[in-house]
Design an enzyme around this catalytic site. Sequence first.
Site, PDB file in Angstrom:
ATOM      1  N   LYS A 116       0.821  -1.224   0.000  1.00  0.00           N
ATOM      2  CA  LYS A 116       0.000   0.000   0.000  1.00  0.00           C
ATOM      3  C   LYS A 116       0.853   1.272   0.000  1.00  0.00           C
ATOM      4  O   LYS A 116       0.446   2.282  -0.579  1.00  0.00           O
ATOM      5  CB  LYS A 116      -0.920   0.011   1.225  1.00  0.00           C
ATOM      6  CG  LYS A 116      -2.027  -1.034   1.188  1.00  0.00           C
ATOM      7  CD  LYS A 116      -2.902  -0.885   2.427  1.00  0.00           C
ATOM      8  CE  LYS A 116      -3.648  -2.154   2.781  1.00  0.00           C
ATOM      9  NZ  LYS A 116      -4.784  -2.463   1.937  1.00  0.00           N
ATOM     10  N   ARG A 296      -6.995  -7.868  -9.382  1.00  0.00           N
ATOM     11  CA  ARG A 296      -7.670  -9.136  -9.662  1.00  0.00           C
ATOM     12  C   ARG A 296      -9.145  -8.849  -9.881  1.00  0.00           C
ATOM     13  O   ARG A 296      -9.603  -7.722  -9.682  1.00  0.00           O
ATOM     14  CB  ARG A 296      -7.530 -10.062  -8.451  1.00  0.00           C
ATOM     15  CG  ARG A 296      -8.004  -9.351  -7.174  1.00  0.00           C
ATOM     16  CD  ARG A 296      -8.047 -10.251  -5.979  1.00  0.00           C
ATOM     17  NE  ARG A 296      -8.007  -9.505  -4.743  1.00  0.00           N
ATOM     18  CZ  ARG A 296      -9.054  -9.009  -4.104  1.00  0.00           C
ATOM     19  NH1 ARG A 296     -10.267  -9.186  -4.588  1.00  0.00           N
ATOM     20  NH2 ARG A 296      -8.908  -8.332  -2.982  1.00  0.00           N
TER      21      ARG A 296
HETATM   22  P1  ADP Z   1      -7.745  -3.980   2.828  1.00  0.00           P
HETATM   23  O1  ADP Z   1      -6.517  -4.233   2.033  1.00  0.00           O
HETATM   24  O2  ADP Z   1      -7.732  -4.729   4.096  1.00  0.00           O
HETATM   25  O3  ADP Z   1      -8.963  -4.130   2.001  1.00  0.00           O
HETATM   26  P2  ADP Z   1      -8.168  -1.095   2.691  1.00  0.00           P
HETATM   27  O4  ADP Z   1      -7.063  -0.110   2.697  1.00  0.00           O
HETATM   28  O5  ADP Z   1      -8.811  -1.354   1.398  1.00  0.00           O
HETATM   29  O6  ADP Z   1      -7.600  -2.446   3.298  1.00  0.00           O
HETATM   30  O7  ADP Z   1      -9.262  -0.653   3.762  1.00  0.00           O
HETATM   31  C1  ADP Z   1     -10.325  -1.501   4.143  1.00  0.00           C
HETATM   32  C2  ADP Z   1     -11.472  -0.711   4.755  1.00  0.00           C
HETATM   33  O8  ADP Z   1     -11.043   0.067   5.881  1.00  0.00           O
HETATM   34  C3  ADP Z   1     -12.083   0.317   3.828  1.00  0.00           C
HETATM   35  O9  ADP Z   1     -13.039  -0.262   2.984  1.00  0.00           O
HETATM   36  C4  ADP Z   1     -12.679   1.319   4.810  1.00  0.00           C
HETATM   37  O10 ADP Z   1     -13.883   0.841   5.335  1.00  0.00           O
HETATM   38  C5  ADP Z   1     -11.684   1.344   5.924  1.00  0.00           C
HETATM   39  N1  ADP Z   1     -10.679   2.419   5.728  1.00  0.00           N
HETATM   40  C6  ADP Z   1      -9.515   2.301   5.101  1.00  0.00           C
HETATM   41  N2  ADP Z   1      -8.833   3.457   5.099  1.00  0.00           N
HETATM   42  C7  ADP Z   1      -9.596   4.349   5.756  1.00  0.00           C
HETATM   43  C8  ADP Z   1      -9.426   5.731   6.135  1.00  0.00           C
HETATM   44  N3  ADP Z   1      -8.324   6.403   5.839  1.00  0.00           N
HETATM   45  N4  ADP Z   1     -10.417   6.328   6.823  1.00  0.00           N
HETATM   46  C9  ADP Z   1     -11.535   5.650   7.163  1.00  0.00           C
HETATM   47  N5  ADP Z   1     -11.734   4.357   6.863  1.00  0.00           N
HETATM   48  C10 ADP Z   1     -10.788   3.693   6.168  1.00  0.00           C
HETATM   49  P1  ADP Z   2     -10.854  -6.378  -0.335  1.00  0.00           P
HETATM   50  O1  ADP Z   2      -9.476  -6.910  -0.517  1.00  0.00           O
HETATM   51  O2  ADP Z   2     -10.967  -4.987  -0.803  1.00  0.00           O
HETATM   52  O3  ADP Z   2     -11.446  -6.562   1.017  1.00  0.00           O
HETATM   53  P2  ADP Z   2     -12.629  -8.499  -1.309  1.00  0.00           P
HETATM   54  O4  ADP Z   2     -13.779  -8.296  -0.436  1.00  0.00           O
HETATM   55  O5  ADP Z   2     -12.879  -8.775  -2.742  1.00  0.00           O
HETATM   56  O6  ADP Z   2     -11.744  -7.185  -1.372  1.00  0.00           O
HETATM   57  O7  ADP Z   2     -11.763  -9.686  -0.733  1.00  0.00           O
HETATM   58  C1  ADP Z   2     -11.156  -9.729   0.536  1.00  0.00           C
HETATM   59  C2  ADP Z   2     -10.015 -10.738   0.560  1.00  0.00           C
HETATM   60  O8  ADP Z   2     -10.465 -12.061   0.842  1.00  0.00           O
HETATM   61  C3  ADP Z   2      -9.345 -10.813  -0.770  1.00  0.00           C
HETATM   62  O9  ADP Z   2      -7.984 -11.140  -0.608  1.00  0.00           O
HETATM   63  C4  ADP Z   2     -10.096 -11.924  -1.463  1.00  0.00           C
HETATM   64  O10 ADP Z   2      -9.289 -12.464  -2.446  1.00  0.00           O
HETATM   65  C5  ADP Z   2     -10.366 -12.869  -0.317  1.00  0.00           C
HETATM   66  N1  ADP Z   2     -11.679 -13.522  -0.430  1.00  0.00           N
HETATM   67  C6  ADP Z   2     -12.863 -12.951  -0.170  1.00  0.00           C
HETATM   68  N2  ADP Z   2     -13.876 -13.839  -0.344  1.00  0.00           N
HETATM   69  C7  ADP Z   2     -13.306 -14.993  -0.726  1.00  0.00           C
HETATM   70  C8  ADP Z   2     -13.822 -16.281  -1.051  1.00  0.00           C
HETATM   71  N3  ADP Z   2     -15.115 -16.560  -1.043  1.00  0.00           N
HETATM   72  N4  ADP Z   2     -12.953 -17.249  -1.386  1.00  0.00           N
HETATM   73  C9  ADP Z   2     -11.632 -16.979  -1.400  1.00  0.00           C
HETATM   74  N5  ADP Z   2     -11.095 -15.785  -1.092  1.00  0.00           N
HETATM   75  C10 ADP Z   2     -11.899 -14.794  -0.764  1.00  0.00           C
HETATM   76 MG    MG Z   3      -9.444  -3.029   0.353  1.00  0.00          MG
END
Ligand code: ADP
Ligand code: ADP
Ligand code: MG
Length: 650
Positions: A116, A296
């Site tokens: 990140k 992805r």
């Molecule tokens: P991950 O890789 O675990 O998906 P993200 O950086 O996408 O991590 O953040 C996951 C969630 O955390 C976001 O969908 C949001 O709900 C919350 N989040 C992330 N960054 C912020 C921020 N700067 N302020 C408020 N909420 C945040």
């Molecule tokens: P984000 O990374 O923003 O939270 P997703 O909700 O698409 O996005 O996925 C969360 C994480 O968990 C990702 O790494 C995804 O690949 C994995 N994941 C989520 N649901 C499943 C599933 N049903 N089977 C395998 N992997 C999953």
């Molecule tokens: Mg995310």
Amino acid sequence: MFTKILIANRGEIACRVMETARRLGVRTVAVYSDADRGAKHVAMADEAVHIGPPSPSESYLMGDKIIAAALETGAEAIHPGYGFLSENPGFVDAVEAVGLAFIGPSASAIRAMGLKDAAKVLMEKAGVPVVPGYHGENQDPEHLFGAADTIGYPVLIKAVAGGGGKGMRLVEAPEKFMEALISAKGEAKTAFGNEAVLIEKYIIAPRHIEVQVFGDGTKAVHLFERDCSLQRRHQKVIEEAPAPGMTEEMRAAMGAAGVRAAEAIGYAGAGTVEFIVDGSHGLRPDGFWFMEMNTRLQVEHPVTEAITGVDLVEWQLRVASGESLPAKQEDLSITGHAFEARLYAEDVPKGFLPATGTLTHLQFPENTRADSGVRAGDTISPWYDPMIAKLTTHGSTRSVALHQMEQALAKTEVAGSVTNLAFLRALTRHEGFAKGDVDTGLIDRNLETLAVDPVPCSKTRSLAALGLMGLSKPQDPSAGFTLWVPTPQETQFRFKDKDIRAKVTTLGPSLFDVELADICHCVERAGDVWLVDGVKTDANIVPLGADVSVFFGNGYHFHGIDPLDRASAASGDGNIIEAPMPGLVKEVFVKVGAKVSKGDRLAVLEAMKMEHALLAARDGIVAEVLTSAGAQVEAGAALIQLESEEEVAA
Ligand code: ADP
Ligand code: ADP
Ligand code: MG
């Protein structure tokens, strides 16, 4: 186009990819672990190759074995699905090194977005707004503490290698910073093998809005946005497209930023650029910031498919086989509104505890897209994600699509495991959500009302009584004419820990009087339909051995009680801490003789990709520790025993 591809995944997403491949005339190869020998994705594929034991690290994460399987079966390309190897650049290199195609972005594009912090630096350069914060190299705790001070509280600590909400801590005030930093780093180290973190400004009233992008390695287009603000512990629960309240101006700005991000790294295939949006003053074109890019296909891609009419997996296969972008930006448009709900085997009132079980009954409503990796009779095992299905609805307006989702959830029937169906359905009925007032804190703020376990009404209980007495199916006509003696028969059964008594009088071949403690109902079966007090219902009764499930708005599971068996019912004494599910004991915090208070953490169990703290049910003294860190335990295994209350008193 390819003639044969291998899908390096399992469950719902493997099945989803195979469906499109089949439609395009592409043959498919599945891979499977010991736990998935009889799984739906294996049955669906044209060929299937066994790759190892159930543990993902010995099967679905074994890149070499998967590549060997592709070569052996003559597949020309590998689709990684999501999770597992989908964002592993080393795997992409290995796939390409043997002359196979990877259906996804290049290894360098994945690397560019993998961490990140580096991704944020790159996006700043590309002119994409990023969340204000510290994403430099210095990991000295004092330096990070200073950075948080400069940014201003509240701040969010994030693992640079993070994903799935892991390694993330919200810090409200400076005195909480160091403690949060240590635990975020610890979690990051275990989950990702990388303890580096970044610090971000915590956006108040945050909304998660992401842009679906698609590239061919040079040019990219966007397929509009998805709103994924309904989250629990930073994990998405219900997603929708388009985002409520989105303006054309902001959509254009976000779409352009997404395309800039994709083109900056020569992106090929489907990707998602995630933004955090400040929702406190409505949506404004200067109120969104880049969080990360997921290189992805995303779990929630079906909502985008619904509103654009594009099959994203078809596009993935076409671009990976050498075609350029299948559409120009101006060819893409939005029709209607779509929702997706993630249906899980989990116990909501018990803190969303992941569950396992064999799905003795599984039925999805007609006219609703249901992406599922399991069929009736399949088992949700402790090895993988406990997802049962994703339901997607698409309607002309947001309100229509939301009502469709509420109905789809009401008509989804699952027996054999607890599920989050009632919770999802409560969300679809939430007033704020219905108005489009979404932010990432909505679920937490309303948890008490959303997570209530539905209680069966008297109609449901009456139907259960009939099911348990074997009266829910038409009687065998060959048995001839039976005399219906209107003698009431009594039955006893249980819902959760509540005993229910019913007196059933058979008035005709399909007409019954059911008397409960508080009320009496007249129940009639007309074909497949149940009428209660003359009113038609959409209830369904599914007997399962000595138990019965009644689906009537929600699913209710009743346990039949054999009157002779009642005395043997176990009585828990709170002395023993048991494993609530099969898993790996990660840590044990107490020794024999330790004094513990109610609520103390006694041990940590890792199961279903999550850690579960096992707490003391009461104050007491540890009498015995029956397990140790590293032990694999079965559900119900006794882990720790407290001295019985009498002993303590003595
Ligand atoms: P991950 O890789 O675990 O998906 P993200 O950086 O996408 O991590 O953040 C996951 C969630 O955390 C976001 O969908 C949001 O709900 C919350 N989040 C992330 N960054 C912020 C921020 N700067 N302020 C408020 N909420 C945040
Ligand atoms: P984000 O990374 O923003 O939270 P997703 O909700 O698409 O996005 O996925 C969360 C994480 O968990 C990702 O790494 C995804 O690949 C994995 N994941 C989520 N649901 C499943 C599933 N049903 N089977 C395998 N992997 C999953
Ligand atoms: Mg995310």
